[in-house]
Design an enzyme around this catalytic site. Structure first.
Site, PDB file in Angstrom:
ATOM      1  N   GLY A  16       0.875  -1.171   0.000  1.00 44.42           N
ATOM      2  CA  GLY A  16       0.000   0.000   0.000  1.00 44.42           C
ATOM      3  C   GLY A  16       0.908   1.215   0.000  1.00 44.42           C
ATOM      4  O   GLY A  16       1.785   1.338   0.876  1.00 44.42           O
ATOM      5  N   GLY A  18      -0.246   4.582  -0.382  1.00 50.98           N
ATOM      6  CA  GLY A  18      -1.016   5.819  -0.273  1.00 50.98           C
ATOM      7  C   GLY A  18      -0.425   6.683   0.835  1.00 50.98           C
ATOM      8  O   GLY A  18       0.798   6.727   1.025  1.00 50.98           O
ATOM      9  N   GLY A  19      -1.313   7.354   1.584  1.00 44.47           N
ATOM     10  CA  GLY A  19      -0.847   8.276   2.621  1.00 44.47           C
ATOM     11  C   GLY A  19       0.113   7.638   3.609  1.00 44.47           C
ATOM     12  O   GLY A  19       1.228   8.129   3.819  1.00 44.47           O
ATOM     13  N   LEU A  20      -0.302   6.518   4.195  1.00 45.10           N
ATOM     14  CA  LEU A  20       0.549   5.897   5.217  1.00 45.10           C
ATOM     15  C   LEU A  20       1.769   5.218   4.611  1.00 45.10           C
ATOM     16  O   LEU A  20       2.862   5.280   5.172  1.00 45.10           O
ATOM     17  CB  LEU A  20      -0.249   4.877   6.027  1.00 45.10           C
ATOM     18  CG  LEU A  20      -1.181   5.449   7.068  1.00 45.10           C
ATOM     19  CD1 LEU A  20      -1.776   4.319   7.898  1.00 45.10           C
ATOM     20  CD2 LEU A  20      -0.479   6.434   7.984  1.00 45.10           C
ATOM     21  N   LYS A 126      -7.841  -1.619  12.060  1.00 50.65           N
ATOM     22  CA  LYS A 126      -8.587  -0.901  13.082  1.00 50.65           C
ATOM     23  C   LYS A 126      -9.796  -1.633  13.657  1.00 50.65           C
ATOM     24  O   LYS A 126     -10.059  -1.551  14.839  1.00 50.65           O
ATOM     25  CB  LYS A 126      -9.014   0.461  12.512  1.00 50.65           C
ATOM     26  CG  LYS A 126      -7.795   1.356  12.267  1.00 50.65           C
ATOM     27  CD  LYS A 126      -8.096   2.808  12.352  1.00 50.65           C
ATOM     28  CE  LYS A 126      -8.561   3.370  11.047  1.00 50.65           C
ATOM     29  NZ  LYS A 126      -8.406   4.825  10.987  1.00 50.65           N
ATOM     30  N   GLU A 196     -12.792   4.605   5.733  1.00 49.83           N
ATOM     31  CA  GLU A 196     -13.014   3.683   6.865  1.00 49.83           C
ATOM     32  C   GLU A 196     -13.593   4.433   8.067  1.00 49.83           C
ATOM     33  O   GLU A 196     -14.373   3.868   8.831  1.00 49.83           O
ATOM     34  CB  GLU A 196     -11.722   2.953   7.225  1.00 49.83           C
ATOM     35  CG  GLU A 196     -11.338   1.937   6.160  1.00 49.83           C
ATOM     36  CD  GLU A 196     -10.047   1.189   6.451  1.00 49.83           C
ATOM     37  OE1 GLU A 196      -9.767   0.896   7.624  1.00 49.83           O
ATOM     38  OE2 GLU A 196      -9.316   0.899   5.488  1.00 49.83           O
ATOM     39  N   HIS A 200     -17.911   4.363  10.111  1.00 51.57           N
ATOM     40  CA  HIS A 200     -18.342   4.320  11.524  1.00 51.57           C
ATOM     41  C   HIS A 200     -19.485   5.288  11.819  1.00 51.57           C
ATOM     42  O   HIS A 200     -20.045   5.252  12.909  1.00 51.57           O
ATOM     43  CB  HIS A 200     -17.165   4.695  12.442  1.00 51.57           C
ATOM     44  CG  HIS A 200     -16.101   3.644  12.521  1.00 51.57           C
ATOM     45  ND1 HIS A 200     -16.167   2.565  13.367  1.00 51.57           N
ATOM     46  CD2 HIS A 200     -14.937   3.514  11.844  1.00 51.57           C
ATOM     47  CE1 HIS A 200     -15.090   1.815  13.219  1.00 51.57           C
ATOM     48  NE2 HIS A 200     -14.320   2.369  12.298  1.00 51.57           N
TER      49      HIS A 200
HETATM   50  P1  NAD Z   1      -4.674   5.200   1.004  1.00 61.56           P
HETATM   51  O1  NAD Z   1      -6.035   5.141   0.409  1.00 61.56           O
HETATM   52  O2  NAD Z   1      -3.992   6.528   1.038  1.00 61.56           O
HETATM   53  O3  NAD Z   1      -3.703   4.191   0.248  1.00 61.56           O
HETATM   54  C1  NAD Z   1      -4.026   2.851   0.057  1.00 61.56           C
HETATM   55  C2  NAD Z   1      -2.948   2.212  -0.822  1.00 61.56           C
HETATM   56  O4  NAD Z   1      -3.234   0.811  -0.934  1.00 61.56           O
HETATM   57  C3  NAD Z   1      -2.879   2.760  -2.247  1.00 61.56           C
HETATM   58  O5  NAD Z   1      -1.527   2.909  -2.619  1.00 61.56           O
HETATM   59  C4  NAD Z   1      -3.523   1.653  -3.085  1.00 61.56           C
HETATM   60  O6  NAD Z   1      -3.027   1.607  -4.419  1.00 61.56           O
HETATM   61  C5  NAD Z   1      -3.098   0.423  -2.298  1.00 61.56           C
HETATM   62  N1  NAD Z   1      -3.940  -0.729  -2.588  1.00 61.56           N
HETATM   63  C6  NAD Z   1      -5.303  -0.778  -2.614  1.00 61.56           C
HETATM   64  N2  NAD Z   1      -5.692  -2.013  -2.990  1.00 61.56           N
HETATM   65  C7  NAD Z   1      -4.552  -2.737  -3.212  1.00 61.56           C
HETATM   66  C8  NAD Z   1      -4.304  -4.063  -3.659  1.00 61.56           C
HETATM   67  N3  NAD Z   1      -5.294  -4.897  -3.925  1.00 61.56           N
HETATM   68  N4  NAD Z   1      -3.019  -4.474  -3.797  1.00 61.56           N
HETATM   69  C9  NAD Z   1      -1.998  -3.623  -3.520  1.00 61.56           C
HETATM   70  N5  NAD Z   1      -2.176  -2.362  -3.098  1.00 61.56           N
HETATM   71  C10 NAD Z   1      -3.439  -1.923  -2.959  1.00 61.56           C
HETATM   72  O7  NAD Z   1      -4.746   4.539   2.469  1.00 61.56           O
HETATM   73  P2  NAD Z   1      -4.289   5.162   3.853  1.00 61.56           P
HETATM   74  O8  NAD Z   1      -5.185   6.329   4.162  1.00 61.56           O
HETATM   75  O9  NAD Z   1      -2.810   5.336   3.848  1.00 61.56           O
HETATM   76  O10 NAD Z   1      -4.716   4.017   4.910  1.00 61.56           O
HETATM   77  C11 NAD Z   1      -4.155   2.730   4.937  1.00 61.56           C
HETATM   78  C12 NAD Z   1      -4.714   1.941   6.107  1.00 61.56           C
HETATM   79  O11 NAD Z   1      -4.182   2.408   7.338  1.00 61.56           O
HETATM   80  C13 NAD Z   1      -6.243   2.029   6.261  1.00 61.56           C
HETATM   81  O12 NAD Z   1      -6.753   0.726   6.357  1.00 61.56           O
HETATM   82  C14 NAD Z   1      -6.438   2.764   7.559  1.00 61.56           C
HETATM   83  O13 NAD Z   1      -7.593   2.380   8.270  1.00 61.56           O
HETATM   84  C15 NAD Z   1      -5.194   2.386   8.322  1.00 61.56           C
HETATM   85  N6  NAD Z   1      -4.923   3.352   9.402  1.00 61.56           N
HETATM   86  C16 NAD Z   1      -4.703   2.875  10.648  1.00 61.56           C
HETATM   87  C17 NAD Z   1      -4.478   3.746  11.707  1.00 61.56           C
HETATM   88  C18 NAD Z   1      -4.220   3.233  13.093  1.00 61.56           C
HETATM   89  O14 NAD Z   1      -3.947   4.039  13.984  1.00 61.56           O
HETATM   90  N7  NAD Z   1      -4.268   1.941  13.359  1.00 61.56           N
HETATM   91  C19 NAD Z   1      -4.496   5.127  11.480  1.00 61.56           C
HETATM   92  C20 NAD Z   1      -4.682   5.592  10.189  1.00 61.56           C
HETATM   93  C21 NAD Z   1      -4.909   4.688   9.161  1.00 61.56           C
END
Ligand code: NAD
Length: 333
Positions: A16, A18-20, A126, A196, A200
């Site tokens: 993944g 994206g942002g994280l 989460k 996500e 909620h």
């Molecule tokens: P995002 O939407 O910015 O990025 C998601 C990435 O995943 C993208 O690069 C996308 O291309 C990739 N992706 C999607 N489907 C895919 C697949 N089938 N194969 C390969 N790559 C794939 O996501 P984000 O906002 O960075 O969030 C990521 C996760 O982190 C979320 O599930 C979010 O709930 C979790 N998160 C957890 C916490 C925590 O404190 N535990 C806090 C924030 C976010």
């Protein structure tokens, strides 16, 4: 694992981007104990054995939509995770993937189990129901030689671990209340996190949020002035603290406020742990994160701390599933 035993850097992959995922690559850049060698997104993957450059990968992702366009090292694929696992030499992966649908991460974990790959996996998942699915994979993970660290972001993650530590003062835990404040400049930087979170809200579900178009998300955020207020969330901090033997899941409450139009936090993220001491005193410990620390800092850095701890377990032949409240994260230099 003592520091001395870490002879060569841990080879890390980020699934993944994206942002994280992008923030994770920046967290890793200055580290000597870890080297970032692999990344995958929905359309492709990148693997460079000597290490990837975050700036170049982020530029490829932002201009073309995938790290698969990276040259050299990128490959376009609609089975990016599958192909990357087969090709790359990686000790541990951070799953910065959306859990949309709510079974997605568990399906990726099954893919790892079936592939024969061995190493450490860390997620920042989460929902309670998502962690429950992973609990069902505990034995297959152990049999496959995978050490899996679940719930290792901020909440669940850093704050759950802080609650587990704070609980030590008490003879009995009455409540754990996690309240988070997140400020991001624009929701597009963290699309899955925001979707996500929307799931909620009253009247929404994971499935409903998953199929919302970007325009529908924007319309909703326009209505709320960019603010999402979340209460009584289904968050795995409850299950994780119950599994750790600290309190029943019903004692744990999670909520927060997300501002999608302002990087300043709308409130200070904190966890309050209330209990009774052995002398019969009722008291509350509060652990508050610094307002300057971003969501990315509080999710990605702990995730790699748990990855390092997971590597220590793996090297001792300890496999299976562990939570953020069960294992202390190690500081990554
Ligand atoms: P995002 O939407 O910015 O990025 C998601 C990435 O995943 C993208 O690069 C996308 O291309 C990739 N992706 C999607 N489907 C895919 C697949 N089938 N194969 C390969 N790559 C794939 O996501 P984000 O906002 O960075 O969030 C990521 C996760 O982190 C979320 O599930 C979010 O709930 C979790 N998160 C957890 C916490 C925590 O404190 N535990 C806090 C924030 C976010």
């Amino acid at each position: 694992m003592s520091y001395e035993q870490l002879t060569s850097p841990i080879r890390v992959g980020v699934l993944g981007f994206g942002g994280l995922g992008q923030a994770a690559s920046r967290v890793l850049a200055p580290k000597g104990e870890m080297i970032w060698v692999a990344a995958a997104d929905r359309e492709g993957y990148a693997y460079v054995s000597e290490g990837l450059n975050p700036d170049v990968c982020i530029a490829a992702y932002q201009s073309h939509g995938s790290v698969g366009y990276l040259e050299p090292g990128g490959t376009l694929s609609d089975r990016s995770i599958h192909d990357l696992i087969k090709q790359a030499s990686v000790d541990g992966y951070f799953l910065a993937l959306p859990n949309l649908p709510n079974t997605f991460i568990a399906s990726v974990v099954s893919q790892f189990i079936e592939s024969g790959w061995q190493g450490v996996l860390v997620d920042a998942i989460k929902r309670t129901s998502a962690v429950e699915q992973l609990l069902g994979l505990k034995q297959p993970l152990a049999a496959a030689g995978i050490t899996y660290m679940t719930g290792c972001g901020a909440t669940p993650g850093l704050l759950t671990a802080a609650a587990a530590l704070a609980a030590q003062s008490y003879a009995e835990i009455h409540s754990v209340k996690i309240t988070f404040g997140v400020g991001i400049a624009n929701w597009e930087a963290y699309r899955s996190t925001i979707r996500e979170d929307i799931a909620h809200l009253p009247g929404y579900s994971v499935e409903k949020a998953r199929v919302m178009t970007d325009e529908e998300v924007e319309t909703l955020l326009d209505r709320t002035n960019g603010i999402l207020t979340l209460e009584n969330m289904e968050h795995a901090d409850d299950l994780i603290l119950e599994l750790a033997g600290i309190c029943s899941s019903s004692c744990v409450k999670v909520g927060g406020v997300v501002d999608t139009r302002n990087p300043k936090k709308p409130l200070s993220t904190n966890v309050q742990v209330t209990g009774r001491t052995f002398e019969g005193k009722i008291s509350t410990h509060t652990f508050t994160l610094g307002d300057e620390t971003s969501m990315a800092a509080n999710v990605c850095s702990p995730a790699f701390g748990y990855l390092k701890a997971g590597i220590a377990l793996h090297r001792r032949g300890i496999y299976g599933l562990f939570t953020a409240a069960e294992i202390m994260p190690q500081f990554v230099k």
